[in-house]
Motif scaffolding. Structure first.
Motif, short mmCIF file in Angstrom:
data_model
loop_
_atom_site.label_atom_id
_atom_site.label_comp_id
_atom_site.label_asym_id
_atom_site.label_seq_id
_atom_site.Cartn_x
_atom_site.Cartn_y
_atom_site.Cartn_z
N SER A 152 0.84 -1.20 0.00
CA SER A 152 0.00 0.00 0.00
C SER A 152 0.87 1.24 0.00
O SER A 152 2.03 1.21 0.38
N TYR A 153 0.26 2.34 -0.42
CA TYR A 153 0.98 3.60 -0.53
C TYR A 153 0.25 4.67 0.26
O TYR A 153 -0.98 4.67 0.36
N ALA A 154 1.05 5.62 0.82
CA ALA A 154 0.46 6.67 1.65
C ALA A 154 -0.42 7.60 0.84
O ALA A 154 -1.42 8.12 1.32
N GLY A 155 -0.01 7.83 -0.44
CA GLY A 155 -0.76 8.79 -1.25
C GLY A 155 -2.02 8.19 -1.81
O GLY A 155 -3.13 8.54 -1.43
N VAL A 196 -2.47 3.42 -8.88
CA VAL A 196 -2.38 4.84 -9.20
C VAL A 196 -0.97 5.37 -8.94
O VAL A 196 -0.42 6.15 -9.74
N GLU A 197 -0.37 4.93 -7.85
CA GLU A 197 1.00 5.37 -7.53
C GLU A 197 1.99 4.87 -8.58
O GLU A 197 2.89 5.61 -9.02
N LYS A 198 1.85 3.63 -9.01
CA LYS A 198 2.76 3.08 -10.02
C LYS A 198 2.57 3.79 -11.36
O LYS A 198 3.53 4.03 -12.10
N ALA A 205 -7.68 10.68 -18.95
CA ALA A 205 -7.57 11.77 -17.98
C ALA A 205 -8.45 11.50 -16.76
O ALA A 205 -9.45 10.77 -16.84
N HIS A 206 -8.05 12.10 -15.64
CA HIS A 206 -8.83 12.06 -14.39
C HIS A 206 -8.62 13.40 -13.70
O HIS A 206 -7.51 13.93 -13.69
N ARG A 260 1.04 17.03 -8.95
CA ARG A 260 0.05 17.04 -7.85
C ARG A 260 -0.16 15.63 -7.30
O ARG A 260 -1.25 15.09 -7.28
N ARG A 261 0.94 15.08 -6.82
CA ARG A 261 0.86 13.73 -6.24
C ARG A 261 -0.02 13.72 -4.99
O ARG A 261 -0.55 12.68 -4.60
N ASP A 262 -0.18 14.89 -4.39
CA ASP A 262 -0.99 14.99 -3.17
C ASP A 262 -2.48 14.70 -3.43
O ASP A 262 -3.24 14.46 -2.50
N LEU A 263 -2.88 14.72 -4.71
CA LEU A 263 -4.29 14.47 -5.04
C LEU A 263 -4.59 13.00 -5.29
O LEU A 263 -5.76 12.62 -5.42
N LEU A 264 -3.55 12.18 -5.34
CA LEU A 264 -3.76 10.78 -5.74
C LEU A 264 -4.68 10.01 -4.80
O LEU A 264 -5.38 9.09 -5.22
#
Length: 284
Positions: free
Chosen positions: A2-5, A10-12, A90-91, A98-102
């Protein structure tokens, strides 16, 4: 993993777009708001296999759809530069820098179609049962109304007979109802009230006769078992000879009961007629 973001997929995907060695096959659009898949036929073996457990572009596109990405129509400029095989997705929360939006990008919930079918079937039957109960309730109310009118007509007959007996018939005549059938009261007291009677209801035989000895009654109604009718009728006439008597009984008059009607003025209403009337009311 799992990923924090955001989710692992989506992170990959974000990481894939950020690494320069992949730009020949996949990259951000110029404004950083969409994904450009430039060489669909080669991206699987050249890029995807390094990030996922597969190198299948179709699987990746299904994942994009599950996470709410939309396929968009590329501009003529991009198609001219990369060819007609170009794919663009697109999303609103997948933006360059803007990785903070993931973490806002969530996998769509899977609809369990089998459960939906079961729930719809249950709702259908519940609604059908509700309408059935409602229909039966309406018919029952209508049939009860017909039955009460049937009883009312019999009481009207006796009421008229009482009125014709004496010109000085009191405004509030007395009536006593004796019922020894538990749970089978016919609600006669409500009808009697409508016709100026003041009814008294008794369920105990000794109390019933005690009441007659003390007060008498203009009208007496018996709602009792058949075996008691003849005995009760004679006792009532001995105690209160001028009272009019109405008896509700189970079936047709036998010979003795017919004599009671002819010689001592007993009025009879057959319970079977009332029940048939109720059945006819429900059938219609």
């Amino acid at each position: 993993m799992s990923y924090a973001g955001g989710s692992e997929f989506v992170e990959k995907l974000y990481l894939m777009l950020e690494e320069p060695q992949n730009k020949e096959f996949i990259s951000w659009s110029l404004d950083g708001k969409s994904i450009l898949i430039k060489k669909p036929e080669k991206i699987g073996e050249k890029v995807l296999i390094n990030y996922f457990r597969h190198g299948n572009l179709s699987t990746m596109i299904r994942q994009l759809n599950k996470y709410g990405f939309s396929k968009i129509k590329s501009s003529s400029f991009l198609l001219g530069e990369y060819g007609n095989d170009l794919l663009e997705f697109a999303h609103k929360n997948f933006l360059k820098g803007r990785r903070d939006l993931l973490h806002f990008i969530k996998r769509k919930k899977t609809i369990n179609h089998r459960n939906c079918v079961v729930e719809r079937t249950y709702a259908y039957h519940a609604l059908k049962n509700l309408f059935t109960v409602q229909k039966e309730s309406v018919m029952l109310i209508q049939s009860i109304g017909r039955t009460m009118n049937f009883l009312r007509n019999n009481i009207v007959t006796i009421h008229n007979a009482l009125e014709s007996t004496s010109n000085s018939f009191p405004n509030s005549a007395t009536a006593v109802i004796f019922e020894d059938l538990k749970g089978r009261s016919l609600g006669l007291e409500y009808i009697l009230n409508d016709f100026g009677f003041t009814p008294k209801i008794l369920n105990n035989e000794s109390e019933f006769f005690s009441y007659l000895y003390q007060f008498g009654s203009d009208l007496i109604i018996l709602n009792v078992v058949n075996s008691s009718i003849e005995r009760l009728a004679y006792e009532i006439k001995n105690i209160s000879p001028h009272s009019r008597v109405m008896i509700i009984k189970e079936d047709d008059l036998n010979e003795k009961e017919n004599d009671l009607r002819n010689f001592i003025g007993i009025e009879f209403v057959r319970r079977s007629e009332i029940q048939n009337h109720l059945t006819i009311g429900i059938a219609h």
